[in-house]
Design an enzyme around this catalytic site. Structure first.
Site, mmCIF file in Angstrom:
data_model
loop_
_atom_site.group_PDB
_atom_site.id
_atom_site.type_symbol
_atom_site.label_atom_id
_atom_site.label_comp_id
_atom_site.label_asym_id
_atom_site.label_seq_id
_atom_site.Cartn_x
_atom_site.Cartn_y
_atom_site.Cartn_z
ATOM 1 C CB SER A 1 -0.896 -0.291 -11.520
ATOM 2 O OG SER A 1 -0.765 0.722 -10.575
ATOM 3 C CE LYS B 1 2.036 -4.097 -8.862
ATOM 4 N NZ LYS B 1 0.903 -3.270 -9.317
ATOM 5 C CB SER C 1 1.920 0.457 -8.526
ATOM 6 O OG SER C 1 0.960 -0.531 -8.869
HETATM 7 N N1 GLN Z 1 -1.583 5.198 -9.763
HETATM 8 C C1 GLN Z 1 -2.808 4.717 -9.192
HETATM 9 C C2 GLN Z 1 -2.747 4.753 -7.700
HETATM 10 O O1 GLN Z 1 -1.781 5.191 -7.205
HETATM 11 C C3 GLN Z 1 -3.108 3.316 -9.688
HETATM 12 C C4 GLN Z 1 -2.522 2.226 -8.894
HETATM 13 C C5 GLN Z 1 -2.848 0.851 -9.379
HETATM 14 O O2 GLN Z 1 -3.494 0.686 -10.420
HETATM 15 N N2 GLN Z 1 -2.480 -0.123 -8.575
HETATM 16 O O3 GLN Z 1 -3.641 4.385 -7.023
#
Ligand code: GLN
Length: 470
Positions: free
Chosen positions: A176, A77, A152
């Site tokens: 994420s 990532k 994400s």
């Molecule tokens: N969807 C969650 C957020 O927007 C989780 C993001 C993540 O785990 N990096 O914060």
């Protein structure tokens, strides 16, 4: 023609000289090329991956396999540092930045013979649930390209889903890794907070962030975890606990004690079909000899607000380093607000929210209260995990939805993370295991399993039982 089923099989094939690492890399490069419209990769390190594969092939022929992840093709990532390679958190503010050091996770992968093939698209600074907030554009779900892959770490999920690498790393601050794994029909593991070093992971919310793993089999996840987990002198929040022999995940047909919350399975936001599958699963587990019991849980509705207060507070502090002096975008022109040139909308929204909840007049009303909720949750859930091996939850309230469907409504998107935030607030490990298919829309979805801190081994054993019988 190269084929991949598991790292174990790949290693057996290498040993019997049925495959080479070079063939593996050539195969993945051609897959990445033919599926480039999915937009999973930001950069592909083709030449160096080919070079490393040839070197590994020579080494292996001379001295046998040289590491637990010998020749394993991995994607990263775009928030994980790899020395001399680009790193931007999918943000304009870091475009053109090159890492000056490697994260501990990457060093560990490399020292066990992995081949890093490229970096993967994500939501800007890992903030989002759809991979639509990226300076490189959205990532497509390979099962239905009109749908989001989740976020994400959408690029990391699609890279594994579409067969563009063997395993990938993502980061999980609030889901994420698990949620995109759920949307893409693969496995996503978030380890215990402090199991994997965060050194060299771009910080979003430091008391939540954890590097996680995407794979298609429990064995691939276990092998990768075993390599990247463990103490690190560069991250004082990493536990010095010895790393279990995760590869031992197959050895058990043990019966477990599993808790579930009716409040979660009957939640109004949950797609009814997912609710039905969850309830059927209870019966199925019971018929297999596990003890599965309901536990009262009245804190569900506090989880999303607490997460957003605490993570945005931490993010507003973490992201203050991107000030155009230390890192990132620079210009000779006078700009009133540097952030407005470099950061996207969602990141700005969160920095402002975080600054607000930390401001003198509101600190106690928001930040202190959210900390209290976090403490309550830790106590309550740890009590439950004292009596049960696991808690089961849906990973997400719906399957992957159409691209653009949620972008106009950030609150709806925030609320859809109701099931994944808990593990990060508490710091416990959680995994999404892809065992379901939606009867109406045909999309895959997973069962989320949570366990007590550092209980990754039983978590993997149980996940393996789930995967085997389906
Ligand atoms: N969807 C969650 C957020 O927007 C989780 C993001 C993540 O785990 N990096 O914060």
């Amino acid at each position: 023609m190269f084929e991949f089923s598991s790292i174990e099989q790949y290693h057996a094939d290498l040993k019997e000289e049925k495959q080479t690492c070079l063939q593996a890399v050539e195969y993945y490069l051609s897959q990445i090329h033919s599926k480039r419209h999915l937009n999973a990769f930001i950069e592909v390190y083709a030449q160096e991956a080919l070079q490393r594969a040839s070197e590994l092939d020579i080494q292996r022929k001379a001295a046998g396999p040289t590491g637990k992840l010998h020749g394993v093709v991995v994607g990263l990532k775009d928030v994980i540092c790899y020395k001399d390679h680009p790193l931007s958190a999918s943000s304009n503010i870091l475009k053109g930045f090159v890492s000056v050091y490697s994260s501990t996770a990457v060093n560990k992968l490399l020292s066990e013979g992995a081949i890093i093939i490229g970096n993967l698209n994500c939501d800007e600074f890992a903030m989002g649930s759809t991979n639509e907030n990226s300076a490189y554009g959205r990532v497509l779900n390979a099962l239905d390209e009109t749908k989001v892959p989740g976020g994400s770490s959408g690029g990391s999920a699609v890279a594994v889903q579409a067969g563009l690498c063997m395993v990938s790393l993502g980061s999980d601050t609030g889901g994420s890794v698990r949620q995109p794994a759920d949307f893409c029909g693969i496995i996503g593991l978030k380890p215990t907070y402090g199991r994997v070093s965060r050194y060299g992971l771009i910080a979003y919310a430091s008391s939540f962030d954890q590097i996680g793993i995407f794979g298609k089999s429990v064995s691939d996840i276990a092998k990768t975890l075993e390599v990247i987990a463990g103490p690190d002198q560069y991250d004082s929040t990493v536990s010095s606990k010895t790393v279990d022999d995760y590869a031992d995940f197959t050895s058990s047909d043990r019966k477990y004690r599993v808790a579930y919350f009716n409040e979660a399975f009957d939640h109004p936001s949950l797609d009814p079909e997912i609710g039905v599958c969850m309830k059927d699963q209870i019966k199925k587990l019971q018929s297999e000899g596990h003890i599965v019991e309901p536990v009262e849980f009245d804190l569900l509705d506090y989880i999303v607000p607490a997460y957003y207060v605490l993570t945005t507070a931490e993010a507003s502090s973490n992201l203050s380093r991107f000030d155009g002096v230390k890192y990132g975008f620079r210009t000779r022109q006078k700009v009133a607000d540097l952030g407005s040139v470099g950061f996207g909308k969602e990141v700005k929204r969160r920095i402002m929210l975080g600054t607000f909840v930390l401001s003198a007049g509101y600190y106690d009303a928001y930040f202190t209260r959210a900390q209290k909720v976090r403490n309550l949750l830790i106590k309550k859930v740890n009590l439950i995990l004292g009596n049960f091996d696991f808690i089961i939850l849906p990973t997400a309230p719906s399957t992957a939805y159409k691209s653009g469907e949620m972008t106009h409504d950030p609150i709806a998107m925030y609320l859809a993370d109701i099931y994944t935030f808990m593990a990060n607030l508490i710091g416990i490990p959680a995994i999404s295991v892809p065992i379901f298919q939606h009867k109406i829309n045909g999309m895959p979805f997973g069962l989320q399993v949570l366990s007590a801190q550092f209980n990754e081994l039983p978590l993997l054993r149980f996940s393996n039982q789930l995967m085997q019988r389906n």
